[in-house]
Design a protein around this motif. Structure first.
Motif, PDB file in Angstrom:
ATOM      1  N   HIS A 121       0.843  -1.205   0.000  1.00 40.03           N
ATOM      2  CA  HIS A 121       0.000   0.000   0.000  1.00 40.03           C
ATOM      3  C   HIS A 121       0.873   1.249   0.000  1.00 40.03           C
ATOM      4  N   SER A 152      -4.309   1.668   3.437  1.00 41.26           N
ATOM      5  CA  SER A 152      -4.808   0.316   3.162  1.00 41.26           C
ATOM      6  C   SER A 152      -6.129   0.357   2.417  1.00 41.26           C
ATOM      7  N   TYR A 155      -5.018   2.350  -1.417  1.00 39.26           N
ATOM      8  CA  TYR A 155      -3.896   1.912  -2.240  1.00 39.26           C
ATOM      9  C   TYR A 155      -3.721   0.392  -2.195  1.00 39.26           C
ATOM     10  N   GLN A 156      -4.823  -0.315  -2.262  1.00 33.51           N
ATOM     11  CA  GLN A 156      -4.750  -1.780  -2.261  1.00 33.51           C
ATOM     12  C   GLN A 156      -4.183  -2.302  -3.575  1.00 33.51           C
TER      13      GLN A 156
END
Length: 260
Positions: free
Chosen positions: A22, A256, A259-260
């Motif tokens: 992430h 988290s 930006y997975q």
């Protein structure tokens, strides 16, 4: 000039390293010119003095700790490598941040182990963490890194005893005692304060929290981890004299989620 601060990440084989993926994607999206890690990137529980001789120490092994740290770096850098591979293919300019790693007391567990057991010297060492191999310029434990007029260290000391500076309001204490802009990790708490020098220059003190796994809990921090702040900090448009136009604290929870 923009700078990303990564506080104590505590890569540990008992916890997954997905948070580094992430963060790597966040780095590619924002492209800070500098990345400064404040130390304790590696947790090194196998060398913890808190667990030696206890049931909890069984099964903790040095190589597992090292592999977890290396994997965390790989996950952090993979989005950047993919981005640059595409740029290279298109013959565009690649993104190459200047990366600094300040060693912390958890990395220093390796040095303490070799000091107390000389037969380990040469068998284990800081080099096993592969920081320099992965592009980090390393600042030794308790030494100070200076970037754009800002001092960075895992923690700062004061007085002839050399004890870590500590306070409930650590940001204020740092800027008051050191008389410069200073950023540290170690406490895992977020605290920020600002002052103005007699010449009008703005300076600040920052305790930057941590970037440990949200479920991280070890014997040395049991029952205190609920107080920690987890995330990273961006300093945007640095003036080169120890100040910025903008400070942005980004929680691990947001990273988290987005930006997975």
């Amino acid at each position: 000039m923009n700078l990303l601060i990564i506080p104590d990440a505590h890569a540990n084989p008992d916890y997954d390293n997905e948070r580094f993926t992430h963060l790597g994607k966040f780095i590619v999206a924002h492209k800070p010119e500098y990345i400064v890690c404040l130390g304790d990137f590696a947790d090194m529980p196998s060398l913890s003095s808190y667990d030696k001789g206890t049931k909890g120490f069984e099964g903790k092994r040095y190589k597992k700790d090292i592999n977890s740290c290396i994997e965390a770096q790989e996950k952090l850098m993979e989005p950047l490598k993919a981005y640059n591979a595409q740029k290279k293919k298109n013959k565009d300019k690649q993104y190459k941040p200047k990366m600094h790693m300040c060693l912390g007391n958890h990395e220093d567990r390796i040095s303490r182990a070799t000091n107390s057991a000389p037969e380990l010297d040469g068998a284990i060492g800081i080099k096993d963490l592969q920081y320099e191999k992965n592009g980090w310029k390393v600042t030794q434990f308790k030494s100070v890194l200076t970037v754009a007029g800002i001092s960075f260290s895992h923690y700062f000391t004061s007085g002839i005893s050399g004890r870590p500076i500590s306070s409930v309001h650590l940001g204020f204490t740092l800027v008051s005692k050191l008389h410069c802009s200073a950023v540290q990790g170690h406490t895992h708490l977020y605290n920020h304060a600002e002052q103005t020098r007699p010449d009008g220059q703005k300076i600040f003190g920052l305790s930057a929290g941590c970037y440990s796994h949200p479920e991280y809990s070890e014997n040395w921090c049991r029952d205190t981890e609920h107080q920690w702040w987890r995330g990273v900090i961006m300093l945007n448009q640095l003036d080169g004299e120890g100040y910025y136009d903008e400070i942005v604290a980004v929680t691990q929870r947001k990273l988290s989620r987005e930006y997975q």
